[in-house]
Write an enzyme that holds these catalytic residues in place. Structure first.
Site, short mmCIF file in Angstrom:
data_model
loop_
_atom_site.label_atom_id
_atom_site.label_comp_id
_atom_site.label_asym_id
_atom_site.label_seq_id
_atom_site.Cartn_x
_atom_site.Cartn_y
_atom_site.Cartn_z
N GLY A 28 0.83 -1.19 0.00
CA GLY A 28 0.00 0.00 0.00
C GLY A 28 0.86 1.24 0.00
O GLY A 28 2.08 1.19 0.18
N ASP A 104 5.63 -8.04 4.85
CA ASP A 104 5.34 -6.62 4.85
C ASP A 104 6.25 -5.93 3.85
O ASP A 104 7.44 -5.75 4.09
CB ASP A 104 5.54 -6.02 6.25
CG ASP A 104 5.26 -4.53 6.26
OD1 ASP A 104 4.32 -4.11 5.57
OD2 ASP A 104 5.99 -3.80 6.95
N HIS A 108 6.85 3.03 -0.06
CA HIS A 108 7.48 4.24 -0.56
C HIS A 108 8.00 4.00 -1.98
O HIS A 108 8.54 2.95 -2.29
CB HIS A 108 8.63 4.63 0.36
CG HIS A 108 9.10 6.04 0.15
ND1 HIS A 108 9.96 6.37 -0.85
CD2 HIS A 108 8.82 7.19 0.81
CE1 HIS A 108 10.22 7.67 -0.80
NE2 HIS A 108 9.53 8.19 0.20
N LYS A 160 -8.39 3.20 8.13
CA LYS A 160 -8.64 4.54 8.69
C LYS A 160 -10.06 5.00 8.42
O LYS A 160 -10.32 6.19 8.13
CB LYS A 160 -7.61 5.54 8.16
CG LYS A 160 -6.16 5.14 8.44
CD LYS A 160 -5.17 6.21 8.03
CE LYS A 160 -3.73 5.75 8.27
NZ LYS A 160 -2.73 6.76 7.90
N GLY A 464 -0.47 -15.19 -45.99
CA GLY A 464 -1.56 -14.46 -46.64
C GLY A 464 -2.78 -15.35 -46.77
O GLY A 464 -2.73 -16.56 -46.47
N LEU A 465 -3.87 -14.79 -47.23
CA LEU A 465 -5.11 -15.54 -47.38
C LEU A 465 -4.96 -16.66 -48.42
O LEU A 465 -4.11 -16.58 -49.31
CB LEU A 465 -6.23 -14.60 -47.82
CG LEU A 465 -6.73 -13.59 -46.79
CD1 LEU A 465 -7.68 -12.60 -47.45
CD2 LEU A 465 -7.41 -14.30 -45.63
N GLY A 469 -1.64 -16.07 -53.62
CA GLY A 469 -0.50 -16.24 -54.52
C GLY A 469 0.77 -16.67 -53.82
O GLY A 469 1.85 -16.60 -54.39
N SER A 471 1.91 -19.74 -52.87
CA SER A 471 2.59 -20.89 -53.48
C SER A 471 3.17 -20.54 -54.84
O SER A 471 4.27 -20.99 -55.20
CB SER A 471 1.62 -22.07 -53.61
OG SER A 471 1.21 -22.53 -52.34
N SER A 538 -0.92 -19.46 -42.24
CA SER A 538 -0.47 -19.05 -40.89
C SER A 538 -1.20 -17.80 -40.42
O SER A 538 -0.61 -16.72 -40.31
CB SER A 538 1.05 -18.85 -40.86
OG SER A 538 1.53 -18.11 -41.97
#
EC number: 2.7.1.25
Length: 639
Positions: A28, A104, A108, A160, A464-465, A469, A471, A538
């Site tokens: 704390g 403990d 600080h 407190k 890539g999707l 291209g 391959s 990937s």
């Protein structure tokens, strides 16, 4: 009140039964009342030595000063002089069903490094907040540090409350704010408790002044925390501290961090992977020792064969040894004045092992005390971040979640501690197997291969999707490099799924394993001087990052960024049509789960570039990044 921490999470009672033991760190802001709360806890749980309280009250009276509960914790002269806790003090007490080791930790700002030392040993935490001051920047910083150090059980104490007249509204305001902060970090508070540590409200009982509060007291909240898995139940980890010669015995010495050992056990010495059996367990003054030796014990062992060991090696049992690695992912807290940046040369200490290292990547670098989580490219002082480290020599370690004793690291810069943290993952290591494995190096040197092929080894990763291209480009690059005298080898994702990876499906786990195997094969080829050309969708950023870590400096990523609508019109394998009809439910091009790369070496859109132009661009990139040279470099430069 410094005490030695027991190493197990179970402690024995006088009648021979066992009680769970939890280690709890209390943190704390300075002056929020940590020391007062600890003193109260010692009193309320009957953990003070007889006459201790009366003695301190008498001392206070003689000095003409009012008694404070924090005096019970004032073990350090510096604390009495400065009024701030600057060390990490460990105190033991007992609740109804737990043995508690309370750590403990300082509050600080200048002593945050000590706080890390305390919290890194903890099963849970108590985060204390002043009811009048509320949630401070330092409070948020401590919450982040607890998250950083893997502490998941946190009880929040609003202290407190007498200063705000035990206001239920003020308590709810603080409770809501700190709960939201901790939950945002992935830490759900086990309790939020209103107390007055000075007067005892809420510490061990719910007093009339907090009759509106129906939750647990501090003692009850501590009693509900779960201990970590006992170190004795974890696999054997014996870091080698030294090797001694006595008469004809060669004794390997160290402290057992987890697990246990006995004479006759088959062991693995990591990171070398050497196998031996424990011949004897040595001790003093009586030796040898026949009983098993467990976590926390310092031992010496002799082996049944002559093996070269050195300080920093870690001994484990066959089949349960740590991994050897040259790459580590770590979450760290940075303490040095100079910010940590990518490419920095540092010294890493893992237990008794040290190694020079290079920071190869920095992610999630943030100020834990700030309200925003804006990421930076460097880690400043008292900030945190996740880093990838490349080690100059192999080390043996465990992820922190597997073994907290061997999963911590310390960073040194110019002979001074500059940071520390947790090992998150271990990359490119090899699990030990219960046989003596000695990797066989190629008979050809890398310079012999590069002299013949006129290039260095590399992993060229095209992502890539489907239909983008990849391959087509991979085959064109393979033909170009081979025609120029190089040694390219094509690794197409679909081709390997028909053989090496034929046992894998398309779940996230299987996809990750598919990429790992591709990367391992490609990296082996690259290390032997070839250019491995990988064509694989990937889709996961994390999987591609793992492939880059495996291949290290040989990795070159090319994003084939052809738009999805163009890829679908091509549909060379009929996958898009099949996916649209429901035949391929996990097909990447339809489910939009592709994550484009951001740190790749090259981006190519084949909808606007010819195959020849794209191949020229790849060749130029390989030349400028040091893969192609001599005749091949000249050729690429003249295209």
């Amino acid at each position: 009140m410094n005490m030695i921490l027991p190493t197990a999470s179970i402690s024995a009672t006088p009648n021979g039964t066992t009680r769970p033991q939890v280690r709890i760190v209390i943190v704390g802001h300075v002056d929020h009342g940590k020391s007062t709360l600890v003193g109260r806890l010692l009193h309320e749980t009957g953990s003070l030595p007889d006459g201790k309280l009366e003695m301190l009250k008498a001392v206070s009276a003689r000095r003409g000063m009012p008694f404070e509960w924090s005096f019970l914790l004032d073990a350090l002269q510096t604390e009495r002089d400065q009024g701030i806790t600057i060390d990490t003090t460990q105190i033991r007490f007992r609740t109804r069903s737990r043995d508690v080791v309370l750590i403990d930790a300082p509050g600080h700002a200048e002593f945050l490094r000590n706080m890390i030392t305390g919290a890194s040993q903890a099963d849970g935490a108590v985060l204390i907040i002043d009811a009048l001051e509320g949630v401070r920047d330092q409070t948020r910083r401590h919450g982040y540090l607890l998250h950083l150090l893997g502490v998941k059980q946190v009880a929040v104490v609003v202290n407190k409350m007498d200063r705000v007249e035990f206001s239920a509204d003020r308590f709810k305001e603080i409770s809501d704010e700190i709960s939201a902060h901790l939950i945002g970090l992935g830490v759900t508070p086990t309790a939020v408790i209103p107390i007055s540590a000075r007067d005892g409200d809420g510490v061990a009982e719910r007093t009339p002044r907090i009759d509106w509060y129906k939750g647990a007291t501090v003692v009850e909240a501590l009693d509900a925390l779960e201990p970590a898995r006992p170190l004795a139940e974890l696999p054997l980890r014996l870091p080698v501290q030294a090797i001694y010669k006595f008469d004809d015995r060669r004794i390997v010495a160290g402290r057992i961090e987890s697990g246990s050992l006995k004479a006759g056990d088959e062991i693995v010495i990591m990171p070398t992977g050497k196998i031996a059996r424990i011949k004897t367990v040595e001790s003093w003054p009586v030796t040898p020792v026949n009983a098993p030796q467990g976590a926390g014990r310092s031992v010496g062992i002799t082996l049944d064969r002559e093996l070269f060991l050195e300080r920093g090696d870690i001994i484990g049992h066959s089949g349960q040894s740590p991994r050897d690695t040259r790459r580590i992912r770590a979450r760290i807290f940075w303490l040095h004045d100079k910010p940590l940046t990518k490419g920095e040369q540092i010294l890493i200490r893992l237990g008794t092992k040290e190694s020079r290292a290079t920071v190869v990547a920095i992610e999630k670098a943030v100020d834990p005390g700030a309200l925003s989580n804006e990421e930076n490219t460097a880690i400043a002082r008292n900030h945190v971040g996740e880093i990838d480290i490349s080690l100059a020599q192999p080390v043996a370690t465990d992820p922190y979640t597997d073994n907290p004793r061997t999963g911590r690291l310390v960073i040194e810069v110019n002979g001074r501690i500059a940071g520390g943290g947790l090992v998150l993952s271990v990359d490119a290591g090899r699990p030990a197997v219960p046989v003596d494995i000695v990797p066989v190096e190629s008979a050809l040197r890398p310079d012999e291969r590069s002299a013949r092929y006129h290039h260095n080894g590399a992993v060229v990763w095209l992502t890539g999707l489907p239909g983008s291209g990849k391959s087509t480009l991979a085959r064109a690059l393979e033909r170009r490099l081979f025609g120029n005298g190089g040694s390219p080898i094509l690794l197409d994702g679909d081709t390997l799924r028909a053989g090496l990876n034929g046992d894998l499906g398309f779940s996230p786990q299987d996809r990750a394993e598919n990429i790992r195997r591709l990367a391992e094969v490609a990296t082996h080829l690259a290390r032997n001087g070839h250019i491995a050309i990988v064509a694989a969708v990937s889709p996961s950023t994390a999987d591609r990052a793992a492939a880059r870590r495996i291949a290290d400096s040989a990795f070159r990523e090319i994003y084939v960024a052809t738009p999805a609508e163009v890829c679908e019109t091509r549909d060379p394998k009929g996958h898009y049509a099949k996916a649209r009809s429901g035949g391929l439910p996990s097909f990447t091009g339809i489910t939009n789960d592709y994550q484009p790369p951001t740190g790749n070496e090259l981006t190519i859109d084949t909808s606007i570039r010819s195959v020849s132009d794209a191949t020229d661009e790849i060749e130029r990139m390989l030349a400028t990044t040091g893969i192609l040279f001599d005749e091949l470099t000249d050729l690429a430069a003249n295209i």
